[in-house]
Each structure stands twice: as C-alpha cells, then as structure tokens.
Design a protein around this motif. Sequence first.
Motif, PDB file in Angstrom:
ATOM      1  N   VAL A   9       0.835  -1.200   0.000  1.00  0.00           N
ATOM      2  CA  VAL A   9       0.000   0.000   0.000  1.00  0.00           C
ATOM      3  C   VAL A   9       0.872   1.253   0.000  1.00  0.00           C
ATOM      4  CG1 VAL A   9      -1.726   1.314   1.298  1.00  0.00           C
ATOM      5  CG2 VAL A   9      -1.904  -1.182   1.158  1.00  0.00           C
ATOM      6  N   ILE A  10       1.929   1.254   0.815  1.00  0.00           N
ATOM      7  CA  ILE A  10       2.830   2.405   0.890  1.00  0.00           C
ATOM      8  C   ILE A  10       3.463   2.678  -0.468  1.00  0.00           C
ATOM      9  CG2 ILE A  10       5.035   3.204   1.860  1.00  0.00           C
ATOM     10  CD1 ILE A  10       4.210   1.631   4.437  1.00  0.00           C
ATOM     11  N   ASP A  11       3.944   1.631  -1.107  1.00  0.00           N
ATOM     12  CA  ASP A  11       4.595   1.792  -2.409  1.00  0.00           C
ATOM     13  C   ASP A  11       3.613   2.338  -3.449  1.00  0.00           C
ATOM     14  OD1 ASP A  11       6.908   0.818  -1.283  1.00  0.00           O
ATOM     15  OD2 ASP A  11       6.685  -1.214  -2.097  1.00  0.00           O
ATOM     16  N   GLU A  12       2.408   1.792  -3.463  1.00  0.00           N
ATOM     17  CA  GLU A  12       1.407   2.238  -4.432  1.00  0.00           C
ATOM     18  C   GLU A  12       0.996   3.678  -4.147  1.00  0.00           C
ATOM     19  OE1 GLU A  12      -2.917   0.826  -6.298  1.00  0.00           O
ATOM     20  OE2 GLU A  12      -2.141  -0.126  -4.475  1.00  0.00           O
ATOM     21  N   PHE A  13       0.805   4.002  -2.884  1.00  0.00           N
ATOM     22  CA  PHE A  13       0.417   5.356  -2.472  1.00  0.00           C
ATOM     23  C   PHE A  13       1.444   6.368  -2.953  1.00  0.00           C
ATOM     24  CE2 PHE A  13       0.189   8.946   0.386  1.00  0.00           C
ATOM     25  CZ  PHE A  13      -1.149   9.082   0.707  1.00  0.00           C
ATOM     26  N   ARG A  14       2.715   6.083  -2.721  1.00  0.00           N
ATOM     27  CA  ARG A  14       3.766   7.028  -3.115  1.00  0.00           C
ATOM     28  C   ARG A  14       3.919   7.102  -4.626  1.00  0.00           C
ATOM     29  NH1 ARG A  14       7.993   5.226   1.698  1.00  0.00           N
ATOM     30  NH2 ARG A  14       7.209   6.719   3.263  1.00  0.00           N
ATOM     31  N   ALA A  15       3.801   5.983  -5.289  1.00  0.00           N
ATOM     32  CA  ALA A  15       3.972   5.974  -6.746  1.00  0.00           C
ATOM     33  C   ALA A  15       2.868   6.744  -7.452  1.00  0.00           C
ATOM     34  CB  ALA A  15       4.011   4.531  -7.251  1.00  0.00           C
ATOM     35  N   HIS A  16       1.657   6.739  -6.874  1.00  0.00           N
ATOM     36  CA  HIS A  16       0.505   7.349  -7.541  1.00  0.00           C
ATOM     37  C   HIS A  16      -0.009   8.576  -6.798  1.00  0.00           C
ATOM     38  CE1 HIS A  16       0.307   4.074 -10.417  1.00  0.00           C
ATOM     39  NE2 HIS A  16       0.405   3.220  -9.419  1.00  0.00           N
ATOM     40  N   GLY A  22      -7.613  -1.686  -4.604  1.00  0.00           N
ATOM     41  CA  GLY A  22      -7.818  -2.792  -3.673  1.00  0.00           C
ATOM     42  C   GLY A  22      -8.606  -2.402  -2.442  1.00  0.00           C
ATOM     43  N   TYR A  23      -8.147  -2.872  -1.301  1.00  0.00           N
ATOM     44  CA  TYR A  23      -8.867  -2.716  -0.035  1.00  0.00           C
ATOM     45  C   TYR A  23      -9.128  -1.247   0.297  1.00  0.00           C
ATOM     46  CZ  TYR A  23      -9.905  -3.254   4.955  1.00  0.00           C
ATOM     47  OH  TYR A  23     -10.495  -3.214   6.185  1.00  0.00           O
ATOM     48  N   PHE A  24      -8.192  -0.364  -0.003  1.00  0.00           N
ATOM     49  CA  PHE A  24      -8.303   1.046   0.379  1.00  0.00           C
ATOM     50  C   PHE A  24      -8.817   1.939  -0.751  1.00  0.00           C
ATOM     51  CE2 PHE A  24      -4.983  -0.152   3.591  1.00  0.00           C
ATOM     52  CZ  PHE A  24      -5.754   0.122   4.713  1.00  0.00           C
ATOM     53  N   GLU A  25      -9.234   1.370  -1.869  1.00  0.00           N
ATOM     54  CA  GLU A  25      -9.679   2.207  -2.975  1.00  0.00           C
ATOM     55  C   GLU A  25     -10.877   3.051  -2.558  1.00  0.00           C
ATOM     56  OE1 GLU A  25     -10.847   1.856  -7.727  1.00  0.00           O
ATOM     57  OE2 GLU A  25     -10.590   0.052  -6.507  1.00  0.00           O
ATOM     58  N   GLY A  26     -10.805   4.344  -2.857  1.00  0.00           N
ATOM     59  CA  GLY A  26     -11.897   5.243  -2.522  1.00  0.00           C
ATOM     60  C   GLY A  26     -11.917   5.700  -1.079  1.00  0.00           C
ATOM     61  N   ALA A  27     -10.895   5.342  -0.299  1.00  0.00           N
ATOM     62  CA  ALA A  27     -10.844   5.755   1.103  1.00  0.00           C
ATOM     63  C   ALA A  27      -9.960   6.981   1.252  1.00  0.00           C
ATOM     64  CB  ALA A  27     -10.297   4.625   1.974  1.00  0.00           C
ATOM     65  N   ARG A  28     -10.209   7.760   2.289  1.00  0.00           N
ATOM     66  CA  ARG A  28      -9.287   8.828   2.658  1.00  0.00           C
ATOM     67  C   ARG A  28      -8.128   8.182   3.408  1.00  0.00           C
ATOM     68  NH1 ARG A  28     -14.250  11.309   3.270  1.00  0.00           N
ATOM     69  NH2 ARG A  28     -14.502  13.238   2.056  1.00  0.00           N
ATOM     70  N   LEU A  29      -6.965   8.251   2.812  1.00  0.00           N
ATOM     71  CA  LEU A  29      -5.814   7.524   3.346  1.00  0.00           C
ATOM     72  C   LEU A  29      -4.619   8.466   3.411  1.00  0.00           C
ATOM     73  CD1 LEU A  29      -5.081   4.515   4.107  1.00  0.00           C
ATOM     74  CD2 LEU A  29      -4.085   4.355   1.814  1.00  0.00           C
TER      75      LEU A  29
END
Length: 280
Positions: A9-16, A22-29
């Motif tokens: 999740v961390i890697d995807e968050f930073r890359a995008h 996935g699990y966190f799609e559409g969430a405030r993260l």
Amino acid sequence: MPNDFNQQVIDEFRAHKGRVGGYFEGARLLLLTTTGARTGRPHTTPVGYLPDGGDRVLVIASAAGADKHPAWFHNLVANPQVTVESGAFTYEARAVVLEGDERDRAFARAVEADPGWAEYQEKTDRVIPVVALHEIAQGGPPNINASSMGEAIKVVHDAFRRELALIREEMGNGRGTTLGAQLRVNCLTFCAGLHNHHTGEDLGMFPVLADRFPQFAPTLARLGEEHERIAELVEDLRRVVSAEDADPVAARAEVERLTAELEAHLAYEEEQLIPLLDAA
C-alpha cells in the motif's frame, strides 16, 4: 495488518501520489510515520483519516477492534512529532490524543459517516483513541510531492479532484433530511483548502508569471476571473452546509455546480500553465 501488505500500500500510495486500489480504494488515506517507542526507528503505516478543518486531521487507533492499541499509537504517545504524507504533500505534525467530550464528539462524527467504526468499538473493551494531527508550520512553500512546478500543479489539482469525488459520493449515499456532521466538516474543509490554494496562486504564482511572461496576461486574467467565480460557488456551498437544518438536496446541487466549474477551470489551467512552467 501484515507488514508486506502495508508495504504494498505504501509503495502504491507514493507511486501514484495518494491513489491506491484494492482494499483502500476510494478511502481517505494517509501515510503516518512515527518514531518507534522502543527502537527509535521510523515506522510508516497507512491509516484512514477524517478531515477536521483548519490545520489538523483526525486518525482513529481502531486496530480493527483488536484488544490492544496499534503500534503506531504507542509510538506517537511516546514521540508526538510525526510525518504525514497526504499524497500531494509531506509535512511534519504534532500528534495530540483527544480526551473526554472532544474525543467522544469526534468519534460520534466518524460513526455517523461510517458505522464500521462502531463495529470496531463493539469488539473491544478498550476505548478506541482518536488522535488529532496538527500540521507544524515550517515557513516557506509547502513540500509538494512533485519533481517540477508543472507536475506540482497536476498533483495538487488531482488531490482536489479526489476529495470532491468522495464528497459527491458521500452526498449521494445520504438518505436523511439533513447533512451528517462529518460530511459538513468534509465540505467546509474542502472549501477552505480550495480558497487557500487559489489565494496562493493569485498572490504568488500568477504575479511572477505575469512579470516573466507578459504575453500570457490574457490567460492569467481569465484564470483570475475563474477564481472569482469559483469563490462565489464555494461561498454558496459553505452557506448551505453551514445552515443548522442543511438541506442535502440543496447541498448536492451546490456540489454539482462547483464540480462542473472547477473541473473546467483545472483543465484549462493545466493546459495553459504546465507547459509554461516546465519550460521555464
């Protein structure tokens, strides 16, 4: 959650720049980096957050209803200075654990917005903590997660697009005759953030560009006029959601009006300014 899942999740968050699937799609993260209470080493964890207006956001140490507080909570109690990555921005923050009535009001807002928080509380005897993360003002421009000024505009614009899409979805899910308390806060926080962004452009970036590129004066004038129009729409939305008996239908209508005008404005600004800034 398992460390390997968190790291994905961390890697995807930073890359995008804050977008994940996935699990966190559409969430405030956000990504929260704390200092280990025992090790002194940095630990980064994806956590959901709630807008809270002003210079702070709220995070909830639910641990999915486990009987022990999550490790990140113990870390920030021992070392309250933390690093927050929102996708668009990275900043230092001071963590404050809410107590008493303030905690209860914040948690009630969260439950009203998402009953899952109440389900977590029902699973455990511990009182699930709510933590406010107060941004620490550093002075100077914000630390935008971008490698150029052109990219910075797109990153910030996309953050506004994501938040407005979430608000539209939340309003579409509402079934009551008034707006929920957390949804009001979400709207007002968005309005304040957009106002601050446009004010910064009007007072900072646009005058610099006008001085360096006088041939772009008509473009900058148009963008300034669009800021004024959007400011009117923001004020209309703020007025509707601030009413004691706020009408969800009226609020949704104002959000749709703002969305249409803002998306056209953002697209035009990107089309005109990104090539200019990157060339400069």
